[in-house]
Design a protein around this motif. Structure first.
Motif, PDB file in Angstrom:
ATOM      1  N   ASP A  29       0.848  -1.197   0.000  1.00 57.26           N
ATOM      2  CA  ASP A  29       0.000   0.000   0.000  1.00 57.26           C
ATOM      3  C   ASP A  29       0.878   1.240   0.000  1.00 57.26           C
ATOM      4  O   ASP A  29       2.052   1.202   0.349  1.00 57.26           O
ATOM      5  CB  ASP A  29      -0.989  -0.004   1.169  1.00 57.26           C
ATOM      6  N   ILE A  30       0.302   2.344  -0.386  1.00 55.43           N
ATOM      7  CA  ILE A  30       1.038   3.582  -0.641  1.00 55.43           C
ATOM      8  C   ILE A  30       1.833   4.071   0.567  1.00 55.43           C
ATOM      9  O   ILE A  30       2.953   4.558   0.422  1.00 55.43           O
ATOM     10  CB  ILE A  30       0.099   4.689  -1.190  1.00 55.43           C
ATOM     11  N   ASP A  31       1.297   3.932   1.769  1.00 57.39           N
ATOM     12  CA  ASP A  31       2.018   4.372   2.965  1.00 57.39           C
ATOM     13  C   ASP A  31       3.271   3.532   3.197  1.00 57.39           C
ATOM     14  O   ASP A  31       4.314   4.054   3.576  1.00 57.39           O
ATOM     15  CB  ASP A  31       1.116   4.290   4.199  1.00 57.39           C
ATOM     16  N   THR A  32       3.165   2.241   2.950  1.00 63.85           N
ATOM     17  CA  THR A  32       4.283   1.328   3.160  1.00 63.85           C
ATOM     18  C   THR A  32       5.357   1.537   2.105  1.00 63.85           C
ATOM     19  O   THR A  32       6.554   1.453   2.406  1.00 63.85           O
ATOM     20  CB  THR A  32       3.783  -0.130   3.146  1.00 63.85           C
ATOM     21  N   VAL A  33       4.969   1.795   0.866  1.00 67.43           N
ATOM     22  CA  VAL A  33       5.927   1.965  -0.229  1.00 67.43           C
ATOM     23  C   VAL A  33       6.928   3.069   0.097  1.00 67.43           C
ATOM     24  O   VAL A  33       8.138   2.887  -0.058  1.00 67.43           O
ATOM     25  CB  VAL A  33       5.208   2.275  -1.565  1.00 67.43           C
ATOM     26  N   GLY A  34       6.428   4.201   0.544  1.00 68.06           N
ATOM     27  CA  GLY A  34       7.320   5.307   0.882  1.00 68.06           C
ATOM     28  C   GLY A  34       8.318   4.929   1.950  1.00 68.06           C
ATOM     29  O   GLY A  34       9.509   5.242   1.855  1.00 68.06           O
ATOM     30  N   PHE A  35       7.858   4.240   2.968  1.00 65.23           N
ATOM     31  CA  PHE A  35       8.736   3.802   4.049  1.00 65.23           C
ATOM     32  C   PHE A  35       9.776   2.818   3.533  1.00 65.23           C
ATOM     33  O   PHE A  35      10.961   2.934   3.832  1.00 65.23           O
ATOM     34  CB  PHE A  35       7.908   3.171   5.171  1.00 65.23           C
ATOM     35  N   LEU A  36       9.344   1.834   2.744  1.00 64.64           N
ATOM     36  CA  LEU A  36      10.261   0.825   2.221  1.00 64.64           C
ATOM     37  C   LEU A  36      11.354   1.455   1.364  1.00 64.64           C
ATOM     38  O   LEU A  36      12.505   1.032   1.410  1.00 64.64           O
ATOM     39  CB  LEU A  36       9.499  -0.222   1.398  1.00 64.64           C
ATOM     40  N   ARG A  37      10.973   2.453   0.584  1.00 66.50           N
ATOM     41  CA  ARG A  37      11.943   3.090  -0.320  1.00 66.50           C
ATOM     42  C   ARG A  37      12.902   4.025   0.391  1.00 66.50           C
ATOM     43  O   ARG A  37      14.055   4.151  -0.010  1.00 66.50           O
ATOM     44  CB  ARG A  37      11.195   3.878  -1.391  1.00 66.50           C
TER      45      ARG A  37
END
Length: 178
Positions: A29-37
Motif C-alpha cells: 500500500d502507498i504508505d508502506t511503499v514510501g517507508f520501504l523506499r
C-alpha cells in the motif's frame, strides 16, 4: 548464457535490480511503499533491507551459468516468506518474480542482434521460471506453517479453558455426575 547476453545483462544489472526492487515495493500500500523506499536502516526496515539484498543475490545468480540452489533458495525465501506472512494471495506473492522478465526484456531485447541471443534470453527467462517454482514451494510452506500455528494456538486456548473449568468445578470436565 553466451558472453554477449551476459555482457548486456551485466551492463544493465543495476537498472534491472533497481526497477525490480521498485516493482516489489510497488505491490504494498502507498504508505508502506514510501517507508520501504526511504528507510535504509536494516533494523527499522527489515523488509526493505532483505528485499534489496535478495534481489541483488538473485540477479547475480541469474548471471551464473547454472542456478545454485544454495544461493537462490534463501534469497527467494526472503522475498516470498514476508509476502506469505503478510497475507498476500499466492498470485500476488509470486508475481514479483515474474515481473522480472518484463524488466529484463525492456533492457535487453533492444540490444539483441542475433537469433542465438534470443535463445539465450529464453534460457534466462527459464531460470526466472525456476526461481518462481522455488518461490511457490516456499510460499506454500509458509502458509502451511502459519495455518499449523493457528491450529496449535486454538488447541492451546481450548486446553486452557478446560483446565480452568475443571478448577472451577473441582472435577474433570466431561465426567458423568455420580
Amino acid at each position: 548464457m553466451r558472453h554477449e547476453l551476459k555482457a548486456i545483462f551485466s551492463e544493465h544489472k543495476q537498472q534491472i535490480t533497481d526497477e525490480w526492487v521498485a516493482a516489489i515495493f510497488g505491490t504494498y500500500d502507498i504508505d508502506t511503499v514510501g517507508f520501504l523506499r526511504t528507510q535504509d536502516n536494516a533494523f527499522l526496515n527489515p523488509v526493505g533491507n532483505k528485499t534489496k539484498k535478495a534481489t541483488v543475490a538473485l540477479i547475480d545468480a541469474l548471471l551464473d551459468d547454472e542456478l545454485d540452489s544454495d544461493t537462490v533458495t534463501p534469497a527467494v525465501n526472503e522475498i516470498i516468506q514476508v509476502r506469505a506472512v503478510q497475507q498476500f494471495e499466492a498470485d500476488q506473492a509470486m508475481s514479483v518474480l515474474f515481473v522480472l522478465k518484463s524488466i529484463i526484456r525492456k533492457h535487453i531485447v533492444p540490444k539483441l542482434s542475433k537469433s542465438e541471443e534470443f535463445a539465450d534470453l529464453l534460457e534466462l527467462e527459464s531460470k526466472i521460471d525456476s526461481l518462481a517454482l522455488v518461490g511457490f514451494r516456499i510460499y506454500a510452506e509458509c502458509r502451511d506453517k502459519i495455518q499449523r500455528m493457528r491450529v496449535d494456538e486454538f488447541k492451546r486456548k481450548h486446553f486452557q479453558l478446560l483446565k480452568r473449568a475443571e478448577r472451577i468445578l473441582e472435577k474433570p470436565v466431561g465426567e458423568p455426575e455420580s
